[in-house]
Design a protein around this motif. Structure first.
Motif, PDB file in Angstrom:
ATOM      1  N   ALA A   1       0.840  -1.197   0.000  1.00 18.16           N
ATOM      2  CA  ALA A   1       0.000   0.000   0.000  1.00 18.16           C
ATOM      3  C   ALA A   1       0.874   1.247   0.000  1.00 18.16           C
ATOM      4  O   ALA A   1       1.979   1.236   0.569  1.00 18.16           O
ATOM      5  N   PRO A   2       0.406   2.318  -0.621  1.00 15.29           N
ATOM      6  CA  PRO A   2       1.175   3.565  -0.597  1.00 15.29           C
ATOM      7  C   PRO A   2       1.302   4.098   0.831  1.00 15.29           C
ATOM      8  O   PRO A   2       0.407   3.900   1.664  1.00 15.29           O
ATOM      9  N   VAL A   3       2.421   4.788   1.089  1.00 18.39           N
ATOM     10  CA  VAL A   3       2.651   5.434   2.390  1.00 18.39           C
ATOM     11  C   VAL A   3       2.602   6.941   2.167  1.00 18.39           C
ATOM     12  O   VAL A   3       3.244   7.454   1.236  1.00 18.39           O
ATOM     13  N   ASP A   4       1.843   7.622   2.996  1.00 16.38           N
ATOM     14  CA  ASP A   4       1.769   9.080   2.964  1.00 16.38           C
ATOM     15  C   ASP A   4       3.189   9.658   3.020  1.00 16.38           C
ATOM     16  O   ASP A   4       3.954   9.350   3.933  1.00 16.38           O
ATOM     17  N   LEU A   5       3.536  10.514   2.062  1.00 17.64           N
ATOM     18  CA  LEU A   5       4.913  11.029   2.010  1.00 17.64           C
ATOM     19  C   LEU A   5       5.296  11.772   3.288  1.00 17.64           C
ATOM     20  O   LEU A   5       6.466  11.781   3.677  1.00 17.64           O
ATOM     21  N   LYS A   6       4.316  12.383   3.936  1.00 17.92           N
ATOM     22  CA  LYS A   6       4.629  13.106   5.188  1.00 17.92           C
ATOM     23  C   LYS A   6       5.124  12.157   6.282  1.00 17.92           C
ATOM     24  O   LYS A   6       5.760  12.586   7.239  1.00 17.92           O
ATOM     25  N   LYS A   7       4.751  10.894   6.159  1.00 12.97           N
ATOM     26  CA  LYS A   7       5.177   9.923   7.175  1.00 12.97           C
ATOM     27  C   LYS A   7       6.231   8.951   6.646  1.00 12.97           C
ATOM     28  O   LYS A   7       6.587   7.988   7.330  1.00 12.97           O
ATOM     29  N   ALA A   8       6.740   9.233   5.462  1.00 10.09           N
ATOM     30  CA  ALA A   8       7.700   8.297   4.858  1.00 10.09           C
ATOM     31  C   ALA A   8       8.976   8.172   5.698  1.00 10.09           C
ATOM     32  O   ALA A   8       9.615   7.114   5.702  1.00 10.09           O
ATOM     33  N   TYR A   9       9.341   9.242   6.417  1.00  8.74           N
ATOM     34  CA  TYR A   9      10.558   9.172   7.241  1.00  8.74           C
ATOM     35  C   TYR A   9      10.471   8.034   8.252  1.00  8.74           C
ATOM     36  O   TYR A   9      11.492   7.485   8.682  1.00  8.74           O
ATOM     37  N   ARG A  10       9.244   7.700   8.689  1.00 12.72           N
ATOM     38  CA  ARG A  10       9.089   6.664   9.712  1.00 12.72           C
ATOM     39  C   ARG A  10       9.572   5.293   9.240  1.00 12.72           C
ATOM     40  O   ARG A  10       9.893   4.431  10.062  1.00 12.72           O
ATOM     41  N   LEU A  11       9.603   5.122   7.937  1.00 10.37           N
ATOM     42  CA  LEU A  11      10.023   3.823   7.398  1.00 10.37           C
ATOM     43  C   LEU A  11      11.493   3.544   7.702  1.00 10.37           C
ATOM     44  O   LEU A  11      11.899   2.387   7.798  1.00 10.37           O
ATOM     45  N   ILE A  12      12.290   4.616   7.827  1.00 10.78           N
ATOM     46  CA  ILE A  12      13.732   4.407   8.076  1.00 10.78           C
ATOM     47  C   ILE A  12      14.208   5.094   9.362  1.00 10.78           C
ATOM     48  O   ILE A  12      15.399   5.096   9.648  1.00 10.78           O
ATOM     49  N   ASN A  13      13.270   5.633  10.142  1.00 16.20           N
ATOM     50  CA  ASN A  13      13.676   6.414  11.312  1.00 16.20           C
ATOM     51  C   ASN A  13      14.394   5.588  12.375  1.00 16.20           C
ATOM     52  O   ASN A  13      15.150   6.120  13.184  1.00 16.20           O
ATOM     53  N   HIS A  14      14.126   4.277  12.386  1.00 16.25           N
ATOM     54  CA  HIS A  14      14.723   3.397  13.390  1.00 16.25           C
ATOM     55  C   HIS A  14      16.064   2.820  12.937  1.00 16.25           C
ATOM     56  O   HIS A  14      16.616   1.947  13.601  1.00 16.25           O
ATOM     57  N   GLY A  15      16.580   3.345  11.803  1.00 20.30           N
ATOM     58  CA  GLY A  15      17.955   3.025  11.439  1.00 20.30           C
ATOM     59  C   GLY A  15      18.203   1.655  10.855  1.00 20.30           C
ATOM     60  O   GLY A  15      19.270   1.065  11.077  1.00 20.30           O
ATOM     61  N   PRO A  16      17.259   1.117  10.067  1.00 25.35           N
ATOM     62  CA  PRO A  16      17.497  -0.217   9.509  1.00 25.35           C
ATOM     63  C   PRO A  16      18.575  -0.211   8.434  1.00 25.35           C
ATOM     64  O   PRO A  16      18.805   0.799   7.770  1.00 25.35           O
ATOM     65  N   THR A  17      19.208  -1.339   8.255  1.00 24.18           N
ATOM     66  CA  THR A  17      20.020  -1.581   7.065  1.00 24.18           C
ATOM     67  C   THR A  17      19.069  -1.664   5.878  1.00 24.18           C
ATOM     68  O   THR A  17      17.975  -2.218   5.987  1.00 24.18           O
ATOM     69  N   VAL A  18      19.481  -1.095   4.747  1.00 22.43           N
ATOM     70  CA  VAL A  18      18.591  -1.023   3.585  1.00 22.43           C
ATOM     71  C   VAL A  18      19.233  -1.692   2.379  1.00 22.43           C
ATOM     72  O   VAL A  18      20.428  -2.014   2.374  1.00 22.43           O
ATOM     73  N   LEU A  19      18.411  -1.894   1.374  1.00 31.16           N
ATOM     74  CA  LEU A  19      18.903  -2.279   0.056  1.00 31.16           C
ATOM     75  C   LEU A  19      18.747  -1.084  -0.867  1.00 31.16           C
ATOM     76  O   LEU A  19      17.704  -0.410  -0.842  1.00 31.16           O
ATOM     77  N   VAL A  20      19.776  -0.805  -1.650  1.00 35.80           N
ATOM     78  CA  VAL A  20      19.744   0.269  -2.642  1.00 35.80           C
ATOM     79  C   VAL A  20      19.668  -0.386  -4.013  1.00 35.80           C
ATOM     80  O   VAL A  20      20.496  -1.243  -4.327  1.00 35.80           O
ATOM     81  N   SER A  21      18.685   0.009  -4.804  1.00 34.94           N
ATOM     82  CA  SER A  21      18.583  -0.546  -6.160  1.00 34.94           C
ATOM     83  C   SER A  21      18.475   0.595  -7.160  1.00 34.94           C
ATOM     84  O   SER A  21      18.000   1.691  -6.837  1.00 34.94           O
ATOM     85  N   ALA A  22      18.945   0.321  -8.375  1.00 36.02           N
ATOM     86  CA  ALA A  22      18.886   1.332  -9.429  1.00 36.02           C
ATOM     87  C   ALA A  22      18.967   0.643 -10.778  1.00 36.02           C
ATOM     88  O   ALA A  22      19.449  -0.508 -10.885  1.00 36.02           O
TER      89      ALA A  22
END
Lengths: 189, 189
Positions: free
Chosen positions: A6-27
């Motif tokens: 589901a889409p995440v409200d952009l105003k709350k998108a920071y919450r997805l990474i606020n807890h400092g997870p390791t991420v995957l970067v794709s391009a």
């Protein structure tokens, strides 16, 4: 699109990474796609949401980001610990079948060719904000988040729900030498 | 110095923040000391170790960092969740007794006047690398870690030991609205 995404409200998108997870970067650029792991990604602003990510000069992903001007930051899960470590320790330049060997499955959203990694808990589509000095001096890249999505089995109503979701959905927090921590219990003050 | 506090090899200092904990930022200038919370801090380089931290223009800490050219990043624990939230939501400018009210106790290391917050699990003394464009445009500050220490009850032999330490030593990972996650279980791949 997977019915759980589901889409995440952009105003709350920071919450997805606020807890400092390791991420995957794709391009993706001119038909070449890569995925790498990054422990050094961080929120930078709320609105518009921005983030930083450190992408080493030795990575194949870096040129794809620089040339396409876009990338995806996604949050891998405990179920993807081996995948995360594998894409973080193998190079597409030396192993053209890196993604297949790592078990990465990609998908796209409508009207976009950004490569998203299936099975993650959340995805942030980013537009590169070019900052040549930061990129050259510190390998530091800044992106503006233009769209975000999350899997509703672990993120709902604007909040992570790690407490109630299956533990395999927990985020990964890398230390070194193949050792991660999973995110733990919720604390309210 | 507290008998439990030991120096951390600078080559491994990144490990103290690699798992993305919420941190406390402290600084001192001309007798004024402040401590704030920051969820947006991140490793930037291994050797010499560098890190980034976002410090809003509204904070009192920012001027102390800019004027003194130095600051401390420290890792608060689950036992300090309320302290962390309190220093992150109150301003020294409006409440001169903010630190006392928040329960912050400070100490210093030999030959340094950098203010360290007692009870944390680790401390990274940082020298500001001035980057005026980043600071003005993104509130983004870069520091070089010049010394680091950790409490041996939770960090030993170059590794976090969250699995065996009392759970009150676990790191905090802030989301929003007074909600943190504690770091969870170790995963080796």
């Amino acid at each position: 699109m997977d019915i759980h995404i589901a889409p995440v409200d952009l105003k709350k998108a920071y919450r997805l990474i606020n807890h400092g997870p390791t991420v995957l970067v794709s391009a993706r650029h001119e038909g070449v796609v890569n995925v790498m792991a990054a422990a050094w990604a961080c929120a930078l602003d709320f609105s518009p949401p921005k983030l930083t990510v450190v992408i080493d000069k030795n990575t194949r992903t870096r040129a794809l980001v620089e040339k396409s001007g876009s990338f995806v930051i996604q949050i891998p899960t405990v179920a993807q610990a081996l995948l995360t470590h594998t894409v973080g320790t193998h190079s597409l330049s030396e192993e053209p079948d890196k993604l297949e060997k790592s078990g990465v499955q990609l998908f796209t959203m409508e009207n976009s060719d950004l490569p998203l990694v299936a099975g993650c808990s959340a995805w942030l589509a980013c537009k590169l904000i070019p900052e040549p000095h930061n990129q050259a001096t510190y390998d530091l890249f800044i992106g503006e988040v233009t769209a975000a999505w999350a899997d509703t089995r672990v993120y709902k109503n604007g909040h992570w729900d790690f407490d109630n979701a299956d533990p395999c959905w927990r985020s990964l927090h890398y230390i070194a030498g193949g050792q991660f921590y999973a995110i733990g219990e919720s604390i309210h003050v």
